[in-house]
Scaffold this motif. Structure first.
Motif, short mmCIF file in Angstrom:
data_model
loop_
_atom_site.label_atom_id
_atom_site.label_comp_id
_atom_site.label_asym_id
_atom_site.label_seq_id
_atom_site.Cartn_x
_atom_site.Cartn_y
_atom_site.Cartn_z
N ASN A 145 -94.93 -13.26 20.11
CA ASN A 145 -94.18 -12.09 20.53
C ASN A 145 -94.54 -11.76 21.98
OD1 ASN A 145 -93.07 -11.81 18.00
ND2 ASN A 145 -94.70 -10.44 17.27
N HIS A 193 -101.92 -5.32 33.28
CA HIS A 193 -102.39 -4.65 32.06
C HIS A 193 -102.02 -3.18 32.02
CE1 HIS A 193 -105.84 -7.80 31.49
NE2 HIS A 193 -104.65 -8.32 31.35
N GLN A 202 -96.19 -14.62 34.83
CA GLN A 202 -97.40 -15.39 34.56
C GLN A 202 -97.08 -16.88 34.49
OE1 GLN A 202 -100.77 -14.54 34.14
NE2 GLN A 202 -100.10 -12.66 35.12
N GLN A 221 -102.68 -9.16 36.30
CA GLN A 221 -101.89 -9.50 35.12
C GLN A 221 -101.01 -8.36 34.61
OE1 GLN A 221 -105.18 -9.99 35.47
NE2 GLN A 221 -105.63 -12.14 35.08
N THR A 254 -98.56 -3.33 30.40
CA THR A 254 -98.41 -3.83 29.02
C THR A 254 -99.27 -3.04 28.03
OG1 THR A 254 -99.95 -5.60 29.63
CG2 THR A 254 -97.63 -6.17 29.54
N VAL A 284 -100.61 -15.93 27.63
CA VAL A 284 -99.67 -16.59 28.55
C VAL A 284 -100.29 -16.87 29.92
CG1 VAL A 284 -98.68 -14.41 29.44
CG2 VAL A 284 -97.31 -16.49 29.45
N GLY A 287 -108.24 -13.86 40.65
CA GLY A 287 -109.53 -14.46 40.33
C GLY A 287 -109.37 -15.88 39.85
N SER A 324 -106.57 -11.10 27.01
CA SER A 324 -106.41 -9.64 27.06
C SER A 324 -105.35 -9.13 26.11
CB SER A 324 -106.12 -9.20 28.50
OG SER A 324 -107.15 -9.65 29.34
N ALA A 325 -104.19 -9.79 26.06
CA ALA A 325 -103.14 -9.31 25.16
C ALA A 325 -103.60 -9.46 23.71
CB ALA A 325 -101.84 -10.07 25.39
N1 MCN Z 1 -98.48 -10.72 27.81
C1 MCN Z 1 -97.31 -10.37 27.18
N2 MCN Z 1 -96.95 -11.01 26.03
C2 MCN Z 1 -97.71 -12.01 25.52
C3 MCN Z 1 -98.89 -12.39 26.16
C4 MCN Z 1 -99.27 -11.71 27.31
O1 MCN Z 1 -96.58 -9.51 27.66
N3 MCN Z 1 -97.33 -12.64 24.40
C5 MCN Z 1 -98.91 -10.04 29.03
C6 MCN Z 1 -100.25 -9.34 28.85
O2 MCN Z 1 -100.14 -8.09 28.28
C7 MCN Z 1 -100.78 -9.33 30.26
C8 MCN Z 1 -100.28 -10.67 30.81
O3 MCN Z 1 -99.13 -11.01 30.03
O4 MCN Z 1 -100.23 -8.26 30.99
C9 MCN Z 1 -101.34 -11.79 30.68
O5 MCN Z 1 -101.89 -11.71 29.42
P1 MCN Z 1 -102.88 -12.76 28.75
O6 MCN Z 1 -102.18 -14.03 28.51
O7 MCN Z 1 -103.53 -12.09 27.62
O8 MCN Z 1 -103.96 -13.09 29.89
P2 MCN Z 1 -105.07 -12.12 30.49
O9 MCN Z 1 -104.45 -10.82 30.78
O10 MCN Z 1 -106.30 -12.19 29.70
O11 MCN Z 1 -105.29 -12.77 31.91
C10 MCN Z 1 -106.12 -13.89 32.10
C11 MCN Z 1 -105.31 -15.04 32.61
C12 MCN Z 1 -106.17 -16.06 33.16
S1 MCN Z 1 -107.31 -16.73 32.11
C13 MCN Z 1 -106.09 -16.47 34.47
S2 MCN Z 1 -107.10 -17.68 35.08
C14 MCN Z 1 -105.14 -15.86 35.34
C15 MCN Z 1 -104.02 -15.24 34.65
O12 MCN Z 1 -104.38 -14.55 33.60
N4 MCN Z 1 -105.52 -15.37 36.54
C16 MCN Z 1 -104.62 -14.59 37.22
N5 MCN Z 1 -103.05 -14.73 35.41
C17 MCN Z 1 -103.34 -14.27 36.66
N6 MCN Z 1 -102.45 -13.53 37.35
C18 MCN Z 1 -102.81 -13.03 38.56
N7 MCN Z 1 -101.90 -12.29 39.24
N8 MCN Z 1 -104.05 -13.24 39.11
C19 MCN Z 1 -104.95 -14.00 38.47
O13 MCN Z 1 -106.15 -14.18 39.00
#
Ligand code: MCN
Length: 800
Positions: free
Chosen positions: A679, A521, A689, A519, A524, A752, A265, A561-562
């Motif tokens: 973390n 989810h 990512q 991502q 994680t 991330v 997306g 999300s995380a």
């Molecule tokens: N995570 C982790 N440790 C952290 C932070 C995050 O292991 N300290 C993991 C999370 O648990 C999750 C992943 O990393 O599985 C991404 O987490 P997070 O940073 O919370 O982001 P979101 O899951 O909310 O995803 C949104 C973000 C955004 S805003 C865009 S734009 C984006 C992105 O994610 N679009 C994507 N990554 C993408 N990846 C794919 N494959 N496709 C998209 O459209």
């Protein structure tokens, strides 16, 4: 360092959080067993196609649907008048929700189908419902539309010109909003007193998201129950349900929205578009399932692009090289209408990040939003934060040059010091935690920076132009603490909700209101829940993306999300543990205060042999004949988690490039990324990512850009013209990380998902500017294709 993934079976339960286990979603995605929206087939399903404006700006004349209506297999052709007629379901204004996020917004109506005027190429004019998608598209082509062309505007500066064509009668001067942040007077004083300044005039181009799966929706209305089910490519099903209920006039509790597997997306599937509302309406109209899947060309014309800034900015320094002020004036392209969350992007998500990693005592930002004739502009990976980080890091590069200082030394001197956290910026946010020198030092070591400078010098003597560029980025994610969002003026908070349901056998289904679309989810979140409950990772199933199954939710974007969804799951799981403690105490005939819980076992303090497993307790909770008297049976808990601050990931990215001044070709020799996302729940997913994010940042720096001609006709309307980088264009990424936990959530995580995209462009542009320093080239707008680089070198040679 490449993170090696491990089989979850090889990881001790106590170590599951933080392990680089393989993504559990991959087998289905990689073997064709995923279910995307367009895979859905329902007996009797009809297909919808949209008649779209050929022109960027025109008055609508007669729309003749007669030929299309007469075609075999066509079930109906509808225009704005049909949608709003009293005889049709849900008849109302049929306008898309107007964004409400800013006080100074100029609200303009955005009809689902154009009523009297089209304002961007691809604006919907009519819909056709037919037996199959080919007939639907053929019939859409047979609708005859009369247009009276109007002048168009593409860029914000054109929109604000005195004689510019008015796009909305009630938005004078094409001004969508006028917003400021920081302190204008204090900043003016800082500039007046400063001994050095540097300035920049730049464009941050419009980008199109290019998710692998185009937008699609299947709506299925049941006239017997009045229930309407919509499966669609969404990042936030609950929000879409709420908005769609309003648009089509169908009650929220009779509407369900589900995200099947969604093929990416990058922000483009957050907003409510006309097409999905039209599918729902057509299904109600025909009392039959209806499907619409965008062609790739339609996504280019209608998916909300992101960025689109024209900015003039300055940085001020004292004699010692301390940054004393930063002043920014940005014109932000909002497109033809205000997309759902659009006004938040160039304001709250941009202005609040203008301090970067630096301790800047005076900042002022002014942003004016412009209506233009490009499609409504909204979030694209990073949304506002890449624009801020790009600007700050470009200014810092130029500030160092103005001071005659090494860009690393200049940054180091101006970083927010480690002992200043929590650090309150001049632009309304408080950074949670940071150690900005750590990733910088790591990156310098990886680059062997000192030696690079010698190598660069030697290469220049041989007519070879190498450059290094740094990007010490910061971002705000974990959107969004409701109270803070409210204080900023956003009038909307973004908590997250979850449900952790223990089954009687001790396995768990965990539901979360976020909606992953690539991502990981499923992996994680299972790690988080397994860790909290002390049960095997394989015993946790994760469910997202369905309003029928998940109580409530805000969705996935803003790398939330995380930090927010994950924390909500922690909260729900902790409530389960707490209830389990009452049951265990009852069973073990002990005081609840004497019950300890560790690694999935409840035991009596001082008597470890008197213990029960989580599964034992779950069984008791449902057998229910021997639980505390005042307790309800069952073992499941819901929570709404509202964070108390954003989280602020940071890091240093650096690129080494070689630029050929004669051809303008750029080669990225090395790309180093050191990120701190607090973390890490799963380092393999974090690395993935970062990789994906950098690829998109490289795309912005060197290749991508939506271009329109003066009539607002899209010139880059296919993958032949819009240059998404291919694998061969992406440099090898050398990644490392540092860990500074966030104090604002129980996991200590920071987001991330956008970091790479936020960090990469300015590392590359700074590197090109560094390489071209002997030619006096300070800046090249993105995408830096060979022609623009060559021209910059030539222009400067002419200027000399
Ligand atoms: N995570 C982790 N440790 C952290 C932070 C995050 O292991 N300290 C993991 C999370 O648990 C999750 C992943 O990393 O599985 C991404 O987490 P997070 O940073 O919370 O982001 P979101 O899951 O909310 O995803 C949104 C973000 C955004 S805003 C865009 S734009 C984006 C992105 O994610 N679009 C994507 N990554 C993408 N990846 C794919 N494959 N496709 C998209 O459209």
């Amino acid at each position: 360092m490449t993170v090696e993934s491990v089989d979850p079976g090889d990881v001790d339960a106590a170590d599951i959080l933080g392990s680089a286990i393989e993504r559990r979603e991959d087998p289905a995605l990689l073997t064709g067993n995923a279910e995307y929206t367009d895979d859905i087939q329902i007996d009797g399903m009809l297909h919808m196609a949209v008649v779209r404006s050929q022109y960027g700006h025109a008055e609508l004349g007669d729309v003749d649907t007669s030929e299309a209506e007469a075609m075999d297999g066509v079930h109906g052709v509808y225009t704005y008048e049909d949608l709003t007629s009293d005889e049709t379901p849900g008849a109302g204004s049929f306008a898309l929700p107007t964004a409400w996020l800013l006080d100074s917004l100029k609200q303009v109506e955005h009809p689902v189908l154009a009523s009297d005027r089209v304002r961007h190429q691809g604006d919907g004019i009519a819909v056709v419902v037919a037996e199959d998608r080919y007939t639907a598209r053929d019939a859409a082509g047979a609708v005859d539309v009369e247009y009276e062309r109007l002048d168009a505007v593409v860029h914000p500066s054109d929109a604000f010109a005195e004689d510019a064509e008015q796009i909305h009668d009630d938005a004078e001067g094409n001004v969508a909003f006028d917003w400021e942040i920081g302190d204008a007077d204090k900043t003016a004083d800082a500039f007046a007193d400063a001994s050095h300044t540097a300035s920049i005039d730049l464009e941050n181009q419009l980008l199109i998201a290019n998710a692998m799966e185009p937008r699609a929706a299947v709506a299925d209305y049941n006239p017997g129950t009045d229930e309407l089910d919509v499966a669609m490519t969404t990042q936030n099903p609950h929000v879409h349900r709420l908005l769609m209920a309003g648009v089509i006039g169908h009650p929220e509790h009779k509407l369900s929205v589900r995200a099947p597997d969604v093929g990416g997306g990058f922000g483009s599937k957050i907003h409510h578009y006309a097409d999905e509302a039209l599918v729902a309406w057509c299904s109600m109209m025909h009392e039959a399932p209806v499907k619409w899947t965008a062609t790739r060309s339609e996504t280019y014309l209608t998916d909300a692009p992101g960025r689109g800034h024209e900015t003039k900015a300055e940085i001020a320094m004292d004699d010692d090289g301390n940054i004393v002020g930063l002043r920014v004036d940005t014109k932000a392209n909002m497109g033809a209408y205000l997309s759902t969350f659009a006004p938040a992007v160039p304001t709250y998500l941009y202005g609040t990040l203008l301090s970067g990693q630096y301790d800047i005592p005076a900042i002022y930002g002014h942003v004016k939003g412009a209506f233009t004739n490009v499609p409504p502009v909204d979030a694209y990976r990073g949304a506002g934060r890449p624009e801020a980080s790009f600007l700050v890091e470009r200014l810092v590069h130029l500030g160092a040059k103005e001071m005659g200082m090494d860009p690393v030394a200049f940054r180091r001197q101006n970083f927010v010091p480690d002992d200043a956290f929590p650090y309150e910026t001049q632009v309304a946010v408080v950074y949670d935690s940071g150690e900005y020198e750590k990733p910088m030092d790591e990156a310098l070591e990886m680059l062997d920076y000192e030696n690079f400078r010698e190598e660069q010098e030697q290469a220049r003597n041989e007519g070879k132009y190498l450059g290094v560029g740094f990007s010490c980025y910061i971002e705000a994610c974990g959107l969004a603490p409701s109270e803070l969002a409210g204080q900023l003026g956003a009038q909307a908070g973004l908590w997250e909700s979850s449900l952790v349901r223990m089954h009687p056998s001790g396995t768990v289904t965990a539901y979360c209101g976020t909606s992953g679309h690539g991502q990981g989810h499923g992996t994680t979140y299972a790690q988080i829940v397994a860790n909290e409950l002390g049960i095997p990772y394989d015993d946790v199933e994760v469910v997202e993306g369905d309003t029928d199954e998940i109580p409530q939710g805000m969705g996935t974007y803003g790398s939330r999300s995380a930090a927010v969804g994950g924390s909500s799951l922690v909260k729900s799981a902790q409530k389960v543990v707490e209830k389990g403690k009452q049951i265990a105490a009852h069973q073990l005939e002990a005081d609840p205060d004497d019950i300890e819980f560790e690694n999935g076992q409840y035991s009596v303090a001082g008597a470890p042999d008197r213990s029960l497993s989580m599964a034992d307790v779950a069984g008791q909770a449902y057998l229910a004949h021997d639980i505390p008297d005042d307790m309800e049976p069952g073992l499941e808990e819901t929570s709404f988690y509202d964070p108390d601050n954003f989280v602020f990931p940071f890091g240093t990215h650096a690129a080494i490039v070689e630029v050929d001044p004669d051809s303008g070709e750029i080669e990225i020799e090395r790309y180093v990324a050191v990120d701190d996302v607090g973390n890490q729940i799963n380092p393999k997913i974090v690395e993935g990512q970062i990789h994906g994010g950098i690829a998109q940042g490289v795309g912005q720096a060197l290749y991508e850009g939506a271009e329109y001609d003066e009539n607002a006709t899209l010139l880059t309307g296919s993958m032949q013209d819009y240059a998404v980088p291919k694998a061969e264009h992406i440099p090898e990424m050398e990644t490392e990380s540092t860990v500074t936990p966030s104090p604002h959530n129980p996991l200590g995580v920071k987001g991330v998902g956008e970091a790479g995209t936020i960090a990469a462009p300015q590392a590359i542009v700074n590197a090109v500017a560094d390489a071209l320093e002997p030619f006096g080239v300070d800046h090249v707008d993105m995408p830096m294709d060979a022609e623009s680089v060559w021209s910059a070198v030539q222009d400067n040679a002419t200027a000399d």
